[in-house]
Design an enzyme around this catalytic site. Structure first.
Site, PDB file in Angstrom:
ATOM      1  N   TRP A 152     -77.831 -36.891  76.307  1.00 37.62           N
ATOM      2  CA  TRP A 152     -77.772 -36.150  77.571  1.00 37.62           C
ATOM      3  C   TRP A 152     -78.085 -34.669  77.414  1.00 37.62           C
ATOM      4  CZ3 TRP A 152     -72.691 -38.101  80.416  1.00 37.62           C
ATOM      5  CH2 TRP A 152     -72.877 -39.439  80.789  1.00 37.62           C
ATOM      6  N   LYS A 153     -78.085 -34.196  76.177  1.00 38.46           N
ATOM      7  CA  LYS A 153     -78.295 -32.753  75.924  1.00 38.46           C
ATOM      8  C   LYS A 153     -77.293 -31.950  76.769  1.00 38.46           C
ATOM      9  CE  LYS A 153     -83.012 -33.814  74.713  1.00 38.46           C
ATOM     10  NZ  LYS A 153     -84.405 -33.394  74.618  1.00 38.46           N
ATOM     11  N   HIS A 194     -81.303 -32.304  65.500  1.00 40.78           N
ATOM     12  CA  HIS A 194     -82.223 -32.379  66.640  1.00 40.78           C
ATOM     13  C   HIS A 194     -83.134 -31.145  66.636  1.00 40.78           C
ATOM     14  CE1 HIS A 194     -83.830 -32.657  70.666  1.00 40.78           C
ATOM     15  NE2 HIS A 194     -83.469 -33.918  70.659  1.00 40.78           N
ATOM     16  N   GLU A 196     -84.087 -29.304  68.895  1.00 42.28           N
ATOM     17  CA  GLU A 196     -83.589 -28.180  69.699  1.00 42.28           C
ATOM     18  C   GLU A 196     -82.549 -27.384  68.914  1.00 42.28           C
ATOM     19  OE1 GLU A 196     -82.631 -30.672  73.018  1.00 42.28           O
ATOM     20  OE2 GLU A 196     -84.777 -30.965  73.368  1.00 42.28           O
ATOM     21  N   GLU A 256     -88.747 -37.839  66.287  1.00 43.19           N
ATOM     22  CA  GLU A 256     -88.997 -37.225  67.586  1.00 43.19           C
ATOM     23  C   GLU A 256     -90.077 -36.148  67.441  1.00 43.19           C
ATOM     24  OE1 GLU A 256     -85.345 -37.805  70.276  1.00 43.19           O
ATOM     25  OE2 GLU A 256     -85.031 -35.954  69.179  1.00 43.19           O
ATOM     26  N   GLY A 280     -89.574 -33.885  76.189  1.00 43.92           N
ATOM     27  CA  GLY A 280     -89.451 -33.224  77.486  1.00 43.92           C
ATOM     28  C   GLY A 280     -90.785 -32.794  78.076  1.00 43.92           C
ATOM     29  N   SER A 317     -90.120 -38.359  75.490  1.00 39.10           N
ATOM     30  CA  SER A 317     -90.634 -38.845  76.780  1.00 39.10           C
ATOM     31  C   SER A 317     -90.662 -40.370  76.875  1.00 39.10           C
ATOM     32  CB  SER A 317     -92.029 -38.261  77.062  1.00 39.10           C
ATOM     33  OG  SER A 317     -91.949 -36.858  77.149  1.00 39.10           O
ATOM     34  N   GLY A 332     -83.990 -38.719  76.152  1.00 37.86           N
ATOM     35  CA  GLY A 332     -83.425 -37.532  76.789  1.00 37.86           C
ATOM     36  C   GLY A 332     -83.455 -37.677  78.299  1.00 37.86           C
ATOM     37  N   GLY A 333     -84.468 -37.083  78.919  1.00 34.90           N
ATOM     38  CA  GLY A 333     -84.564 -37.029  80.380  1.00 34.90           C
ATOM     39  C   GLY A 333     -84.275 -38.345  81.092  1.00 34.90           C
TER      40      GLY A 333
HETATM   41  P1  13P Z   1     -87.016 -36.582  76.296  1.00 29.21           P
HETATM   42  O1  13P Z   1     -86.808 -38.075  76.402  1.00 29.21           O
HETATM   43  O2  13P Z   1     -86.511 -35.824  77.471  1.00 29.21           O
HETATM   44  O3  13P Z   1     -88.425 -36.255  75.926  1.00 29.21           O
HETATM   45  O4  13P Z   1     -86.109 -36.084  75.059  1.00 29.21           O
HETATM   46  C1  13P Z   1     -86.174 -36.746  73.859  1.00 29.21           C
HETATM   47  C2  13P Z   1     -85.106 -36.220  72.983  1.00 29.21           C
HETATM   48  O5  13P Z   1     -85.148 -35.085  72.555  1.00 29.21           O
HETATM   49  C3  13P Z   1     -83.975 -37.108  72.679  1.00 29.21           C
HETATM   50  O6  13P Z   1     -83.165 -36.589  71.678  1.00 29.21           O
END
Ligand code: 13P
Length: 253
Positions: free
Chosen positions: A10-11, A97, A99, A167, A173, A213, A234-235
């Site tokens: 979920w970030k 991750h 990020e 990833e 994203g 994605s 993620g999203g």
């Molecule tokens: P998205 O699915 O939003 O591209 O994010 C992937 C992600 O970073 C999962 O850890």
């Protein structure tokens, strides 16, 4: 036989009143499903770990944290430890991750230290690796992946207690997914690295997830690749109907 893993990261999203509604809806969706071949994981922000665990106890999904600090305990304001996750009986924790690497300067050495702490506390790490667009364009993706693996797994013994997530940063994203072939190529490199660094049976048992994605429209093609064992999403994991749809597709494979 590796189970498919569908994990939602979920970030830094969702507000408290939305969490319960999402999780009850997810529980309802999972209720009648045969999850013999699929594990579902939800990784919420840390303030929501407790309620997520409570709901997971009566449902069919597992819970993961998104990060830990590599120290045992002490004066590290704002941080959470592996021992805290263990005391809450959580199963998984994402580390490394992109990020965290980008915004919080997390190095391979830190990822390695976090991995050790998670293993000491019997939590399964979901170790994230991946290249930037520049690195891919320079043709050094394989080198980057292997050096991230060497760094994260330095002096680590593994035995069915780790998950790796590939990833590609350019796909996170951005709406731009790696093609199934692009992802498979890197997943095969990761599995070969596991075989060379550990043993063939370990390499065959470690789940390697794809992230970037992933959505209901592309999940099937990705999961059909021989070395793609699931997704770190993620999203699309923030929308319970999309997340449930991806689980449904995985169950039907
Ligand atoms: P998205 O699915 O939003 O591209 O994010 C992937 C992600 O970073 C999962 O850890």
């Amino acid at each position: 036989m590796r189970k498919i893993i569908i994990a939602g990261n979920w970030k830094m999203n969702m507000l408290f009143p939305e969490v319960e509604e999402f999780l009850f809806e997810l529980s309802d969706e999972l209720e009648g499903k045969d999850l013999n071949s699929v594990d579902v994981i939800v990784c919420p922000p840390s303030p929501y770990l407790e309620i997520t665990s409570d709901i997971a106890n009566d449902s069919k999904f597992y819970v993961g944290a998104q990060n830990i600090n590599e120290n045992n305990n002490g004066a590290y304001t704002g941080e959470i430890s592996a021992a805290m996750l263990k005391s809450m009986e959580l199963t998984y924790c994402i580390i490394g991750h992109s990020e965290r690497r980008k915004y919080f300067s997390e190095s391979d050495e830190m990822v390695n230290a976090k991995l050790k702490k998670l293993h000491e506390n019997c939590i399964v790490p979901i170790v994230c690796i991946g290249e930037t667009l520049e690195q891919r364009e320079q043709g050094i993706t394989k080198k980057i992946i292997l050096s991230q693996l060497d760094g994260a797994f330095k002096d680590i013994k593994i035995n069915n207690n780790v998950v790796i997530a590939y990833e590609p940063i350019w796909a996170i994203g951005t709406g731009k997914t790696a093609t199934p072939q692009q992802a498979q190529e890197i997943h095969a490199i990761i599995r070969k690295w596991l075989e060379e660094s550990y043993k063939k049976d370990i390499a065959e048992n470690v789940s390697i997830l794809y992230g970037g994605s992933m959505k209901p429209e592309n999940v099937k093609e990705l999961l059909l690749q021989s070395d793609i064992d699931g997704g770190l999403i993620g999203g699309a994991s923030l929308d319970v109907s999309k997340f449930s749809k991806m689980i449904e597709i995985a169950v039907e494979l």
